[in-house]
Design an enzyme around this catalytic site. Structure first.
Site, PDB file in Angstrom:
ATOM      1  N   ASP A  26      -9.320  -4.831   1.002  1.00 41.54           N
ATOM      2  CA  ASP A  26      -8.029  -4.712   0.347  1.00 41.54           C
ATOM      3  C   ASP A  26      -6.967  -5.182   1.325  1.00 41.54           C
ATOM      4  O   ASP A  26      -7.174  -5.137   2.550  1.00 41.54           O
ATOM      5  CB  ASP A  26      -7.765  -3.268  -0.077  1.00 41.54           C
ATOM      6  CG  ASP A  26      -6.457  -3.124  -0.840  1.00 41.54           C
ATOM      7  OD1 ASP A  26      -6.335  -3.735  -1.920  1.00 41.54           O
ATOM      8  OD2 ASP A  26      -5.552  -2.423  -0.357  1.00 41.54           O
ATOM      9  N   HIS A  45       3.458   1.015   0.012  1.00 45.26           N
ATOM     10  CA  HIS A  45       2.572   1.256   1.158  1.00 45.26           C
ATOM     11  C   HIS A  45       3.249   1.909   2.365  1.00 45.26           C
ATOM     12  O   HIS A  45       2.563   2.402   3.260  1.00 45.26           O
ATOM     13  CB  HIS A  45       1.876  -0.040   1.591  1.00 45.26           C
ATOM     14  CG  HIS A  45       2.800  -1.196   1.841  1.00 45.26           C
ATOM     15  ND1 HIS A  45       3.820  -1.176   2.767  1.00 45.26           N
ATOM     16  CD2 HIS A  45       2.826  -2.442   1.283  1.00 45.26           C
ATOM     17  CE1 HIS A  45       4.436  -2.346   2.788  1.00 45.26           C
ATOM     18  NE2 HIS A  45       3.861  -3.129   1.875  1.00 45.26           N
ATOM     19  N   HIS A  84      -0.575   3.606  -0.994  1.00 46.65           N
ATOM     20  CA  HIS A  84      -1.587   2.575  -0.811  1.00 46.65           C
ATOM     21  C   HIS A  84      -1.791   2.323   0.686  1.00 46.65           C
ATOM     22  O   HIS A  84      -0.847   2.350   1.481  1.00 46.65           O
ATOM     23  CB  HIS A  84      -1.148   1.265  -1.473  1.00 46.65           C
ATOM     24  CG  HIS A  84      -1.212   1.309  -2.961  1.00 46.65           C
ATOM     25  ND1 HIS A  84      -1.879   0.365  -3.713  1.00 46.65           N
ATOM     26  CD2 HIS A  84      -0.699   2.194  -3.855  1.00 46.65           C
ATOM     27  CE1 HIS A  84      -1.766   0.659  -4.996  1.00 46.65           C
ATOM     28  NE2 HIS A  84      -1.043   1.758  -5.114  1.00 46.65           N
ATOM     29  N   ASP A 122      -7.955   2.214   0.582  1.00 44.51           N
ATOM     30  CA  ASP A 122      -8.272   1.639  -0.723  1.00 44.51           C
ATOM     31  C   ASP A 122      -9.613   0.922  -0.709  1.00 44.51           C
ATOM     32  O   ASP A 122     -10.356   0.953  -1.701  1.00 44.51           O
ATOM     33  CB  ASP A 122      -7.168   0.677  -1.151  1.00 44.51           C
ATOM     34  CG  ASP A 122      -5.898   1.410  -1.578  1.00 44.51           C
ATOM     35  OD1 ASP A 122      -5.895   2.657  -1.530  1.00 44.51           O
ATOM     36  OD2 ASP A 122      -4.923   0.741  -1.949  1.00 44.51           O
TER      37      ASP A 122
END
Length: 231
Positions: free
Chosen positions: A7, A57, A150, A155
């Site tokens: 990711d 994030h 995130h 992830d």
């Protein structure tokens, strides 16, 4: 088959102008995690983090200031992926950014036949959706309560669990290791686990004493013992 579940986090949504600022990778061998991973934060080389991306994030410009630029870690990333398939959720997004970074360095993009999109796989498995990573974690009973924001490595770890579950790998491969007889056959765009025959039978788990004790039990029960009945 070797696969890298990965990711990325980025400064924004446009892979032509925005940049990768984090990449997290988990190595699988025949759909078993090997324990190897790669996690890097990357300086976007002058590109600022968009406020909308920051809200997702939480990676700030100040945090990235002393991190290496992509050109300095490109060889490390390429080496980690060498000989593997690229597995990502909504792979068009992540591969678009990764290939744009490679093109800026004059490198060849990753061939599309090496890419497995778990979002496309999820849509075939569950056409009514939803098929976000969080939704798939709920569907498969994967704990993602620690995912408040995130993060590329987190992830990738969650996606690894989801990917294995979508392939039925945890049940089909229970008790096997990466060296056992698990083969992967590609049919269209799906990855299907095929469990091969063991080259050697498992050792007998009952001792002579166990067998003798069981025979004595049957004798005590007599003619009505279940084990004496046919079928």
């Amino acid at each position: 088959m070797r696969e890298i579940v990965f990711d990325t986090e980025t400064t924004g949504l446009d892979n032509q102008t925005d940049r990768i600022i984090e990449i997290g990778c988990i190595e699988l061998e025949n759909q078993f995690p090997t324990g190897r991973s790669l996690h890097l934060f990357i300086n976007p080389d002058g590109r600022k983090v968009h406020p909308d991306a920051l809200a997702v994030h939480g990676i700030t410009d100040a945090f990235l200031a002393d991190k290496p630029v992509f050109a300095d870690v490109a060889d490390e990333i390429t080496a980690f992926f060498e000989g593997a398939h690229y597995v990502a959720h909504n792979a068009t997004f992540d591969m678009g950014f990764l290939n744009s970074e490679y093109r800026r360095l004059g490198r060849q993009p990753v061939p599309t036949d090496l890419v497995i999109d778990t979002l496309a796989l999820a849509r075939r498995r569950h056409p009514m959706g939803p098929n976000s990573l969080d939704a798939l974690c709920r569907r498969y009973g994967i704990d993602n309560s620690h995912r408040s924001r995130h993060g590329a490595l987190l992830d990738a770890e969650l996606l690894t669990d989801v990917y294995i579950e979508m392939l039925g790998g945890r049940q089909a491969a229970l008790g096997l290791s990466a060296s056992d007889t698990v083969q992967v056959e590609r049919r269209s765009d799906d990855e299907i686990v095929v469990i091969g025959e063991r080259p050697n039978p498992l050792p007998e788990r009952l001792s002579a004493a166990d067998i003798q004790a069981h025979a004595a039990l049957i004798d005590r029960i007599g003619a009505d013992a279940l084990w004496r009945k046919p079928g």
